[in-house]
Design an enzyme around this catalytic site. Structure first.
Site, mmCIF file in Angstrom:
data_model
loop_
_atom_site.group_PDB
_atom_site.id
_atom_site.type_symbol
_atom_site.label_atom_id
_atom_site.label_comp_id
_atom_site.label_asym_id
_atom_site.label_seq_id
_atom_site.Cartn_x
_atom_site.Cartn_y
_atom_site.Cartn_z
ATOM 1 N N GLY A 1 0.819 -1.213 0.000
ATOM 2 C CA GLY A 1 0.000 0.000 0.000
ATOM 3 C C GLY A 1 0.847 1.255 0.000
ATOM 4 O O GLY A 1 2.017 1.230 -0.368
ATOM 5 N N HIS B 1 4.381 2.125 -7.934
ATOM 6 C CA HIS B 1 3.444 0.989 -7.897
ATOM 7 C C HIS B 1 2.505 1.032 -9.101
ATOM 8 O O HIS B 1 2.185 0.001 -9.687
ATOM 9 C CB HIS B 1 2.552 1.053 -6.645
ATOM 10 C CG HIS B 1 3.284 0.917 -5.352
ATOM 11 N ND1 HIS B 1 3.460 1.971 -4.487
ATOM 12 C CD2 HIS B 1 3.857 -0.148 -4.758
ATOM 13 C CE1 HIS B 1 4.110 1.562 -3.417
ATOM 14 N NE2 HIS B 1 4.373 0.281 -3.558
ATOM 15 N N MET C 1 11.225 6.574 -6.483
ATOM 16 C CA MET C 1 9.975 6.675 -5.702
ATOM 17 C C MET C 1 9.893 5.575 -4.665
ATOM 18 O O MET C 1 10.242 4.424 -4.930
ATOM 19 C CB MET C 1 8.777 6.601 -6.632
ATOM 20 C CG MET C 1 8.618 7.893 -7.366
ATOM 21 S SD MET C 1 6.941 8.105 -7.937
ATOM 22 C CE MET C 1 7.122 9.697 -8.718
ATOM 23 N N ARG D 1 8.246 5.573 1.520
ATOM 24 C CA ARG D 1 8.846 6.259 2.670
ATOM 25 C C ARG D 1 9.347 7.663 2.327
ATOM 26 O O ARG D 1 9.755 8.400 3.220
ATOM 27 C CB ARG D 1 9.970 5.408 3.247
ATOM 28 C CG ARG D 1 9.455 4.110 3.879
ATOM 29 C CD ARG D 1 10.581 3.293 4.481
ATOM 30 N NE ARG D 1 10.098 2.175 5.279
ATOM 31 C CZ ARG D 1 10.161 0.906 4.900
ATOM 32 N NH1 ARG D 1 10.649 0.573 3.730
ATOM 33 N NH2 ARG D 1 9.719 -0.051 5.710
#
Ligand code: PAF
Length: 285
Positions: free
Chosen positions: A26, A32, A189, A192
């Protein structure tokens, strides 16, 4: 806006068999989403899982602080082309309970590439056991024909490739690498990155600059020393900065073959620490 099917019960996963699977924890970002888009290009149903996996965090790591913007994640995953968002419960993945699953992860058989010295395992010996255990269980539940893993976590990608190739029950699953997506200043990317205060951002650029510096080297030792020096000049704490053979991650004697520069460093500031990873294919000399 697309509406995905959201599944929590693994018994309802039948529709996912043969699809392309993108496991995530997530806090989705463009990196992602590019993996989900790559999965969608396969032309089979796309399943994205969201599960913050406790067995890959050490007790002193940020498991509870890990960002969990679930509604936003579901919508982003859907808009990028996910057909099924799978939200497994901890008890479906770890029916033995938290303590027993952590023990299981610690003893889980992991491929040799996970144990290469001076890489992730040296500072985080719990990590790949936890990753391999959860990915193996997710693959068992989802039964995909393909799965996408980001190149940003280069060692993790090689570990998953080796695990899938080495286990008959995963026969036929294609592991698709997804190129690293970068912010406009070159930073890879990561979920965190949101923890990096704007005032520390310039220091974080030390990772891509270290990789730039390595490109001018004529030997692996010189490349490693240039990377370390660049990271230190940005006041980053070096965990590792190495040149390795790209798949098995063995040390190399020269740069006359394809190699990969792999770095991890900590950005420490008042009130926090962010661990940053990056890697790059090195030029052949
Ligand atoms: O890369 C990640 O986000 C995680 O390690 C993974 C593969 C989803 C397993 O929890």
């Amino acid at each position: 806006m697309s509406t995905p099917r959201v599944i929590q019960d693994p018994a309802e996963l039948d529709a996912s068999a043969g699809g392309c699977f993108v496991p995530t924890m997530g806090a989705l970002h463009e990196g992602h989403l590019s993996l989900i888009r790559a999965a969608a290009r396969k032309g089979v149903p796309v399943i994205t899982s969201i599960f913050v996996n406790p067995t890959q965090f050490a007790p002193n790591e940020d498991f509870s602080a890990y960002p969990r913007p679930l509604d936003r994640d579901i919508q982003l995953a859907a808009d990028a082309g996910t057909d099924i968002v799978y939200l497994p419960s901890e008890s479906s993945l770890y029916p033995e309970g938290r303590l027993a699953s952590v023990e299981l992860a610690n003893g889980f058989p992991i491929p040799d590439v996970a144990r290469q010295p001076q890489l992730e395992d040296s500072g985080r010996p719990h990590f790949f056991g936890g990753v391999c255990l959860v990915v193996a269980r997710l693959l068992d539940q989802v039964r995909p024909s393909a799965t996408v893993f980001g190149e940003k976590d280069w060692q993790q990608l090689q570990v998953i490739r080796a695990m899938v190739a080495g286990d008959d029950r995963f026969a036929g699953i294609e592991v698709i690498p997804g190129p690293t997506v970068r912010e406009s200043d070159g930073l890879a990317m990561s979920s965190r990155n949101t923890f990096i205060p704007p005032t520390e951002r310039e220091r974080a650029r030390g990772l891509s600059r270290a990789l730039d510096a390595a490109e001018s080297a004529t030997t692996p030792a010189e490349a490693e020393s240039l990377m370390r020096a660049t990271l230190k000049s940005h006041e980053l704490t070096v965990e590792y900065a190495v040149i390795r053979e790209p798949e098995r991650l063995l040390p190399v004697a020269d740069l006359s073959q394809p190699t990969r520069a792999i770095i991890t460093a900590r950005l420490e500031f008042d009130g926090g620490t962010v661990r940053l990873l990056d890697n790059r294919a090195m030029p052949i000399v």
